[in-house]
Scaffold this active site. Structure first.
Site, short mmCIF file in Angstrom:
data_model
loop_
_atom_site.label_atom_id
_atom_site.label_comp_id
_atom_site.label_asym_id
_atom_site.label_seq_id
_atom_site.Cartn_x
_atom_site.Cartn_y
_atom_site.Cartn_z
N GLU A 39 49.40 62.07 -4.89
CA GLU A 39 48.98 60.66 -4.86
C GLU A 39 47.73 60.42 -4.03
O GLU A 39 46.91 59.56 -4.36
CB GLU A 39 50.12 59.77 -4.33
CG GLU A 39 51.27 59.58 -5.31
CD GLU A 39 52.36 60.64 -5.20
OE1 GLU A 39 52.10 61.72 -4.63
OE2 GLU A 39 53.47 60.40 -5.70
N ALA B 210 54.04 58.70 -12.00
CA ALA B 210 53.98 57.33 -12.52
C ALA B 210 52.84 57.27 -13.52
O ALA B 210 51.95 58.13 -13.53
CB ALA B 210 53.72 56.37 -11.36
N GLU C 252 59.39 63.00 -7.10
CA GLU C 252 60.29 62.05 -6.43
C GLU C 252 61.59 61.91 -7.22
O GLU C 252 62.68 61.86 -6.65
CB GLU C 252 59.60 60.70 -6.26
CG GLU C 252 58.44 60.77 -5.26
CD GLU C 252 57.64 59.48 -5.20
OE1 GLU C 252 57.09 59.07 -6.24
OE2 GLU C 252 57.58 58.88 -4.12
N1 3HC Z 1 49.46 58.67 -15.93
C1 3HC Z 1 48.77 58.35 -17.05
N2 3HC Z 1 48.06 59.24 -17.76
C2 3HC Z 1 48.06 60.50 -17.33
C3 3HC Z 1 48.76 60.91 -16.18
C4 3HC Z 1 49.50 59.93 -15.47
N3 3HC Z 1 50.22 60.24 -14.37
N4 3HC Z 1 48.56 62.23 -15.99
C5 3HC Z 1 47.77 62.64 -17.00
N5 3HC Z 1 47.47 61.59 -17.79
C6 3HC Z 1 46.68 61.62 -19.04
C7 3HC Z 1 45.23 62.03 -18.79
O1 3HC Z 1 44.44 60.91 -18.48
C8 3HC Z 1 44.87 62.63 -20.14
O2 3HC Z 1 44.60 61.58 -21.03
P1 3HC Z 1 43.51 61.75 -22.18
O3 3HC Z 1 43.95 62.90 -23.00
O4 3HC Z 1 43.51 60.44 -22.86
O5 3HC Z 1 42.22 62.06 -21.47
C9 3HC Z 1 46.17 63.30 -20.59
O6 3HC Z 1 47.21 62.66 -19.85
C10 3HC Z 1 46.24 64.79 -20.32
O7 3HC Z 1 45.89 65.00 -18.95
P2 3HC Z 1 44.91 66.18 -18.50
O8 3HC Z 1 43.74 66.21 -19.40
O9 3HC Z 1 44.70 66.02 -17.06
O10 3HC Z 1 45.83 67.44 -18.85
P3 3HC Z 1 46.02 68.78 -18.04
O11 3HC Z 1 46.98 69.57 -18.80
O12 3HC Z 1 44.69 69.37 -17.70
O13 3HC Z 1 46.68 68.37 -16.63
C11 3HC Z 1 48.26 67.28 -15.18
C12 3HC Z 1 47.97 67.82 -16.61
C13 3HC Z 1 48.28 68.45 -14.20
C14 3HC Z 1 49.59 66.61 -15.22
C15 3HC Z 1 47.15 66.30 -14.78
O14 3HC Z 1 46.96 65.37 -15.81
C16 3HC Z 1 47.43 65.52 -13.54
O15 3HC Z 1 47.26 66.03 -12.45
N6 3HC Z 1 47.85 64.25 -13.68
C17 3HC Z 1 48.00 63.34 -12.59
C18 3HC Z 1 49.25 63.60 -11.82
C19 3HC Z 1 49.38 62.59 -10.71
O16 3HC Z 1 48.44 62.25 -10.02
N7 3HC Z 1 50.60 62.10 -10.53
C20 3HC Z 1 50.87 61.13 -9.54
C21 3HC Z 1 50.73 59.77 -10.12
S1 3HC Z 1 50.93 58.51 -8.91
C22 3HC Z 1 52.60 58.41 -8.68
O17 3HC Z 1 53.34 59.14 -9.27
C23 3HC Z 1 53.05 57.37 -7.72
C24 3HC Z 1 54.47 57.47 -7.42
O18 3HC Z 1 54.62 58.00 -6.14
C25 3HC Z 1 55.13 56.15 -7.48
#
Ligand code: 3HC
Ligand code: NAI
Length: 707
Positions: free
Chosen positions: A129, A63, A109
């Protein structure tokens, strides 16, 4: 059609591509685009199956985390994802998710609601998450156990760590690993399954186990979460949601998941952890050192000093595959240093963290030496000799003489001026602080200290190098103690004041442990060695002049030879396994000393202990910000979370103060100033922000740190 989701017909297979850079998050517009794509797949009789994939470097990373802050109680946004994924799964034509990069959170998901999943071998899958203080909120806790089995689903959702596609394949989450081109492999797979009934994950119950089998899995997961993720509510909520999957049908299970998800989403913990997620990425951004700044290639390094820090730092470089020349003053110290490194690696092997082969390779990368002469070939040097200006200058003059002109000369000093050290060289623009934390091979934080002359190239190099080392670098200015230790000084002094006023040693540590700190301040002092601060106070009396009150107990303990764990006694006494026990003798001494010093003795509640210790951090943090030694409040938070054991779910000291409300923090600080004197003078920035009803987080970033 949303321009974030593209659909094309490839010979009867619908190719649905999510194109929302950088990570194809399910931002507003993506679910809507997917819904339109589904309409087309269902309506178009020429379509037999569909492939769903992500454009660019990844599948869907979840998300859109930025949207969570906008969700208000009662909003249907998250339930919207859940309903959409239900629709994906209900599609009569088979849908194949084709995964590369990461399928995280909502991305996994979504993939699990597709009828099949194929992936390249190095793709990663996860439900991270919990790291944001959340649980999967779009069916993840209900579908994952149906595919991967209960135990693995519990582990993935409660701990949040990803798994490789190859493991996911063995577990049954992935149906096929595609060698070569993913798209071609996915389309071929879709053709194979077209015309067959589309299997629905939600209808598979065979992996859900029975109550007798499941009970010990849940019990041990809860115990684990309470121990290893102390204070966090999301891991327990994730386990509860998976338990619901075993007790209810799919739909009510999803409702229970949604209830728990929203409870987490509206919690302070999740807000703090989301602040940390973005903060960790923010600290890499230095306004006057843009990301295009050229860096100096670092392919080999030298480390001077193989003591506590130098040995750990050598391991950090070796672990990243960078050859290290490790220099000591004499053979005995070198042997001792190498022995410690070997022992540390042995422990990692025995705990299963590293394989024997990995450790053997890493040890080969560390080359011991007693001479500086070989340093001419290395790209960067980290100095980690004893803390003393004269010695550091001697070492830097020598390094300047032997090292090639472009080599970076970094110091691991924890308190000395980088500018003063740089004066010993002819290349102050390449002199910088890289302040690793102890144990260096474990702690993530590195404070990158900018001197007045340090070049942007040197800063950019060290910032990117820390990332390569698996660390988090935070740029700080060159003030005494830099950021972390400058704040830690007042924090530990206040802990002493509390004890002088009558608080029990254990009560002070317990209050802070219960607040969530990894250790209490007095136990931390014993671990680091009370003599370190004692020496600094003796050498820098000018730093401790102006205040009305001096903390005296640690100096007295040191005079008695009680330096902490290393001497078997400090605030606590220690057995030969370094297990702490309270020491009645110390309590009696403190009470006598304090009474003699005329300090009235009283009972002190845990609440006052926490307020005084945390607000003293906040007040000093505010001064640092105002003076420009940190770029942003979040930089201070990241330092405290990664270097000082501050609980991640409280977001760091500055975030915590913002959430309490700066007016309230200021009011308490003013009361403390009245009662306890001028150490508590409120920082002007705090006064200004509180007066304007603002927060630390709202402050604009500085262009760069003060030098
Ligand atoms: N939402 C919004 N922005 C996100 C994002 C997300 N899910 N994931 C990454 N970004 C953004 C980062 O903030 C960053 O922004 P910036 O360049 O402005 O600083 C950019 O994308 C690139 O991210 P990274 O610098 O972290 O890039 P990497 O290549 O090192 O890593 C990644 C990529 C492994 C995908 C890492 O970003 C990550 O782990 N992201 C989070 C994943 C996550 O937690 N997903 C779950 C979200 S909650 C959810 O899905 C709820 C659901 O169950 C309903
Ligand atoms: P240490 O005392 O464990 O090790 C210092 C080592 O330097 C000794 O082994 C000594 O033999 C060696 N040495 C001295 N002169 C040398 C020379 N000319 N050439 C090669 N080696 C020489 O000290 P520690 O704790 O590792 O500290 C090193 C530096 O790191 C200090 O500047 C300290 O302030 C800083 N630091 C220490 C932390 C800690 O927790 N110990 C944390 C962060 C920084």
């Amino acid at each position: 059609m949303s321009d974030l989701v593209g659909v094309e017909n490839r010979d009867g297979i619908s190719l649905v591509t999510i194109d929302n850079p950088p990570v194809n998050a399910l931002s507003l517009g993506v679910p809507e685009g997917l819904a339109v794509a589904l309409d087309q797949i269902e309506k178009d009789s020429s379509i037999r199956a569909a492939v769903l994939m992500g454009a660019g470097r990844t599948f869907v990373a979840g998300a859109d985390i930025r949207e969570f802050g906008k969700i208000k109680p009662g909003s249907q946004r998250c339930a919207g994802h859940l309903a959409l994924f239900y629709r994906v799964e209900s599609c009569a034509k088979p849908i194949v998710a084709a995964i590369h990069g990461t399928a995280f959170g909502g991305g996994l998901e979504l993939a699990m609601s597709a009828h099949y999943r194929v992936a390249v071998a190095d793709a990663q899958l996860g439900q991270p998450e919990v790291k944001l203080g959340l649980i999967p909120g779009a069916g993840g806790t209900q579908r994952l156990p149906r595919l991967a089995g209960l135990a693995k689903a519990v582990e993935m959702c409660a701990q949040g760590n990803p798994i490789k596609a190859t493991e996911a394949h063995q577990l049954g989450i992935i149906d096929r690993i595609v060698e070569g081109d993913l798209l071609a492999g996915a389309i071929a797979f879709a053709k194979e399954v077209s015309g067959k009934p589309a299997p629905k994950t939600r209808e598979r119950n065979e992996e859900l186990g029975n109550a007798a089998e499941n009970a010990p899995i849940f019990a041990s997961a809860r115990q684990n979460a309470q121990r290893k993720q102390r204070g966090l509510m999301a891991p327990l909520a994730a386990i509860d949601a998976i338990e619901a999957a075993t007790r209810m049908r799919f739909e009510p299970g999803c409702e229970e998941e949604q209830r728990l998800f929203l409870q987490c989403l509206f919690s302070e913990q999740s807000k703090a952890l989301i602040h940390v997620f973005f903060g960790e990425r923010e600290v890499a951004k230095i306004p006057d050192v843009p990301k295009e700044t050229p860096t100096i290639p670092v392919n080999s390094v030298g480390v001077v000093g193989a003591g506590t820090m130098g040995g750990g730092i050598a391991m950090v470089f070796a672990n990243a595959g960078i050859p290290v020349l490790l220099k000591e003053a004499d053979q005995a110290a070198l042997d001792r240093g190498l022995r410690t490194i070997k022992n540390n690696y042995e422990i990692s092997v025995s705990r299963g963290r590293f394989t024997r082969a990995f450790v053997d390779q890493r040890m080969k990368l560390i080359r011991p030496t007693l001479s500086f002469e070989e340093f001419g070939g290395v790209d960067m040097i980290v100095e980690a000799v004893f803390e003393g200006m004269a010695l550091k200058k001697e070492v830097f003059a020598e390094l300047d003489r032997v090292c090639k002109p472009g080599a970076i000369l970094a110091s691991n000093t924890s308190s000395l001026s980088i500018d003063e050290i740089a004066k010993a060289t002819s290349r102050p623009h390449l002199v910088i602080g890289t302040h690793f934390f102890s144990p260096a091979n474990v702690m993530r934080l590195v404070e990158i200290v900018r001197g007045a002359a340090t070049s942007k190239e040197a800063i950019a190099t060290c910032m990117s190098l820390t990332k390569r080392l698996g660390k988090i670098g935070v740029l700080v200015g060159n003030c005494f103690g830099f950021v972390g230790n400058r704040m830690f000084g007042p924090y530990r002094r206040e802990a002493q004041f509390l004890v002088e006023e009558g608080a029990d040693i254990e009560a002070v540590d317990k209050a802070m442990y219960e607040f969530g700190m990894a250790m209490g301040p007095l136990a931390t002092g014993d671990l680091a060695g009370l003599d370190v601060g004692w020496r600094i106070r003796k050498e820098n009396p000018q730093l401790f002049k102006e205040a009305s009150r001096k903390a005296f107990i640690e100096d007295r303990l040191c005079e008695l030879g009680r330096f902490g764990q290393k001497t078997g006694a400090g605030w606590y006494k220690y057995d030969d396994k370094r297990q702490a026990a309270s020491d009645a003798e110390v309590s009696a001494l403190i009470s006598t000393w304090s009474t003699k010093a005329g300090i009235p003795q009283r009972m002190i509640a845990g609440e006052e202990i926490v307020e005084r210790l945390i607000y003293t951090l906040v007040n000093e943090g505010a001064r640092i910000l105002e003076e420009g030694y940190a770029l942003r409040a979040v930089d201070i938070d990241i330092i405290y979370l990664n270097g000082y054991g501050f609980p991640s779910y409280r977001g760091g000291p500055m975030w915590y103060a913002d959430r309490v409300g700066l007016r309230q923090v200021l009011q308490r600080i003013r009361e403390f100033e009245q009662r306890f004197g001028n150490w508590w003078k409120p920082a002007p920035l705090l006064v200004r922000l509180a007066g304007q009803g603002q927060t630390f987080s709202e402050l604009a970033a500085k262009q760069t740190v003060a030098a």
